[in-house]
Design an enzyme around this catalytic site. Structure first.
Site, mmCIF file in Angstrom:
data_model
loop_
_atom_site.group_PDB
_atom_site.id
_atom_site.type_symbol
_atom_site.label_atom_id
_atom_site.label_comp_id
_atom_site.label_asym_id
_atom_site.label_seq_id
_atom_site.Cartn_x
_atom_site.Cartn_y
_atom_site.Cartn_z
ATOM 1 N N CYS A 1 3.647 -3.078 3.933
ATOM 2 C CA CYS A 1 2.672 -1.833 4.372
ATOM 3 C C CYS A 1 3.319 -1.021 5.256
ATOM 4 O O CYS A 1 4.337 -1.369 5.430
ATOM 5 C CB CYS A 1 1.075 -2.164 4.776
ATOM 6 S SG CYS A 1 1.045 -3.212 6.337
ATOM 7 N N GLY A 2 2.629 -0.240 6.116
ATOM 8 C CA GLY A 2 3.150 0.402 7.134
ATOM 9 C C GLY A 2 3.998 -0.267 8.243
ATOM 10 O O GLY A 2 5.182 -0.268 8.754
ATOM 11 N N THR A 3 3.307 -1.197 8.735
ATOM 12 C CA THR A 3 3.404 -2.175 9.711
ATOM 13 C C THR A 3 3.666 -3.594 9.274
ATOM 14 O O THR A 3 4.484 -4.422 10.023
ATOM 15 C CB THR A 3 2.523 -2.171 11.072
ATOM 16 O OG1 THR A 3 1.479 -2.825 10.387
ATOM 17 C CG2 THR A 3 2.207 -0.820 11.646
ATOM 18 N N GLY A 4 3.318 -4.000 8.232
ATOM 19 C CA GLY A 4 3.312 -5.371 7.746
ATOM 20 C C GLY A 4 1.934 -5.983 8.282
ATOM 21 O O GLY A 4 1.601 -7.638 7.956
ATOM 22 N N ILE A 5 1.219 -5.456 9.308
ATOM 23 C CA ILE A 5 0.244 -6.318 9.819
ATOM 24 C C ILE A 5 -0.996 -6.318 9.275
ATOM 25 O O ILE A 5 -1.613 -7.448 8.813
ATOM 26 C CB ILE A 5 -0.132 -5.722 11.111
ATOM 27 C CG1 ILE A 5 1.095 -5.604 12.115
ATOM 28 C CG2 ILE A 5 -1.239 -6.440 11.774
ATOM 29 C CD1 ILE A 5 0.952 -4.806 13.513
ATOM 30 N N GLY A 6 -1.480 -5.310 8.535
ATOM 31 C CA GLY A 6 -2.779 -5.042 7.629
ATOM 32 C C GLY A 6 -2.713 -5.971 6.447
ATOM 33 O O GLY A 6 -3.543 -6.724 6.267
ATOM 34 N N ASP B 1 0.829 -1.063 0.068
ATOM 35 C CA ASP B 1 0.092 -0.009 -0.062
ATOM 36 C C ASP B 1 0.881 1.303 0.088
ATOM 37 O O ASP B 1 2.073 0.970 -0.227
ATOM 38 C CB ASP B 1 -1.075 -0.105 1.174
ATOM 39 C CG ASP B 1 -0.333 0.439 2.512
ATOM 40 O OD1 ASP B 1 0.999 0.475 2.609
ATOM 41 O OD2 ASP B 1 -1.177 0.439 3.428
ATOM 42 N N HIS B 2 0.369 2.264 0.331
ATOM 43 C CA HIS B 2 1.179 3.505 0.136
ATOM 44 C C HIS B 2 2.263 3.743 1.291
ATOM 45 O O HIS B 2 3.372 4.156 0.916
ATOM 46 C CB HIS B 2 0.387 4.772 0.299
ATOM 47 C CG HIS B 2 -0.503 4.764 1.389
ATOM 48 N ND1 HIS B 2 -1.857 3.910 1.541
ATOM 49 C CD2 HIS B 2 -0.586 5.377 2.836
ATOM 50 C CE1 HIS B 2 -2.325 4.165 2.644
ATOM 51 N NE2 HIS B 2 -1.939 4.970 3.458
ATOM 52 N N HIS C 1 9.607 -24.157 8.699
ATOM 53 C CA HIS C 1 8.689 -24.953 9.750
ATOM 54 C C HIS C 1 7.131 -24.678 9.170
ATOM 55 O O HIS C 1 6.523 -25.508 9.368
ATOM 56 C CB HIS C 1 8.915 -24.374 11.044
ATOM 57 C CG HIS C 1 9.992 -24.982 11.646
ATOM 58 N ND1 HIS C 1 10.058 -24.905 13.248
ATOM 59 C CD2 HIS C 1 11.143 -25.404 11.066
ATOM 60 C CE1 HIS C 1 11.276 -25.527 13.243
ATOM 61 N NE2 HIS C 1 11.997 -25.893 12.136
ATOM 62 N N ARG D 1 6.990 -33.836 10.975
ATOM 63 C CA ARG D 1 6.026 -32.916 11.871
ATOM 64 C C ARG D 1 5.530 -31.549 11.285
ATOM 65 O O ARG D 1 4.323 -31.371 11.340
ATOM 66 C CB ARG D 1 6.610 -32.951 13.262
ATOM 67 C CG ARG D 1 8.001 -32.020 13.197
ATOM 68 C CD ARG D 1 8.655 -31.932 14.419
ATOM 69 N NE ARG D 1 9.419 -31.027 14.927
ATOM 70 C CZ ARG D 1 10.769 -31.001 14.172
ATOM 71 N NH1 ARG D 1 10.937 -32.182 13.403
ATOM 72 N NH2 ARG D 1 11.718 -30.014 14.286
ATOM 73 N N HIS D 2 6.495 -31.140 10.439
ATOM 74 C CA HIS D 2 6.121 -29.818 9.969
ATOM 75 C C HIS D 2 5.022 -29.934 9.014
ATOM 76 O O HIS D 2 3.948 -29.154 8.687
ATOM 77 C CB HIS D 2 7.104 -29.180 9.159
ATOM 78 C CG HIS D 2 8.269 -28.772 10.271
ATOM 79 N ND1 HIS D 2 8.232 -28.008 11.654
ATOM 80 C CD2 HIS D 2 9.658 -29.199 10.379
ATOM 81 C CE1 HIS D 2 9.291 -28.168 12.331
ATOM 82 N NE2 HIS D 2 10.214 -28.604 11.574
HETATM 83 C C1 RB5 Z 1 -1.698 2.979 6.458
HETATM 84 O O1 RB5 Z 1 -1.433 4.354 7.124
HETATM 85 C C2 RB5 Z 1 -1.220 1.941 7.431
HETATM 86 O O2 RB5 Z 1 -2.466 1.567 8.094
HETATM 87 C C3 RB5 Z 1 -1.175 0.716 6.563
HETATM 88 O O3 RB5 Z 1 0.110 0.684 5.857
HETATM 89 C C4 RB5 Z 1 -0.825 -0.540 7.528
HETATM 90 O O4 RB5 Z 1 0.330 -0.361 8.309
HETATM 91 C C5 RB5 Z 1 -1.899 -1.300 7.997
HETATM 92 O O5 RB5 Z 1 -1.806 -2.252 8.660
#
Ligand code: RB5
Length: 150
Positions: free
Chosen positions: A65-70, A8-9, A98, A133-134
């Protein structure tokens, strides 16, 4: 090996660095966007990368993304995807060995490009330790997916 890249951005700069690095190392890449820092919704790009992997068009994916989480949460909603958010090289290697992770996710606002490229290397160089196992555990995840995703 063909690798799909998406972002994303908030992950655009990091994706661009990874793309330059991989193409410079003669790794075939498919870039499914986004292509600028204009604000977009990360699930839209995460799913593009996920589909390129589950269709077999690409072997592995990297999404920023910003955090990699979303992007990780979104990619993991696609059946057949095992996306791993890794901000260290050990986790990146283990994710392949694994967990048979097929997508790596990274946060541009969390780590610098130097470490990110080391993580990319660790992820792409490692292979799943098939058998034993894996394999059994990854198969259980696939079974879970079949039971819970109509
Ligand atoms: C965008 O501002 C930010 O929320 C996105 O890049 C990401 O970090 C979401 O998990």
């Amino acid at each position: 090996m063909r690798v799909v890249l998406a972002c994303d951005h908030g992950g655009f700069k990091l994706k661009s660095e990874i793309l330059d690095y991989l193409t410079g190392n003669k790794i075939d890449c498919l870039d499914v966007g986004t292509y600028s820092e204009e604000s977009v919704d990360y699930p839209d790009y995460s799913v593009k990368a996920a589909q390129a992997v589950v269709s077999g068009e690409c072997d592995l994916g990297i999404i920023c993304c910003g955090t990699g989480i979303g992007v990780s949460i979104a990619a993991n909603k696609v059946p057949g995807i095992r996306a791993a958010l890794c901000h260290d090289t050990f986790s990146a290697r283990m994710a392949r060995e694994h967990n048979d992770a097929n997508i790596l996710t990274l946060g541009q606002r969390v780590i610098g490009p130097g470490l990110a490229l080391d993580i990319v290397d660790a992820f792409l160089r490692a292979g799943f330790q098939a058998g034993g196992r894996h394999c059994r555990r990854v198969e259980k995840i696939a079974e879970l997916e079949k039971r819970t995703c109509p």
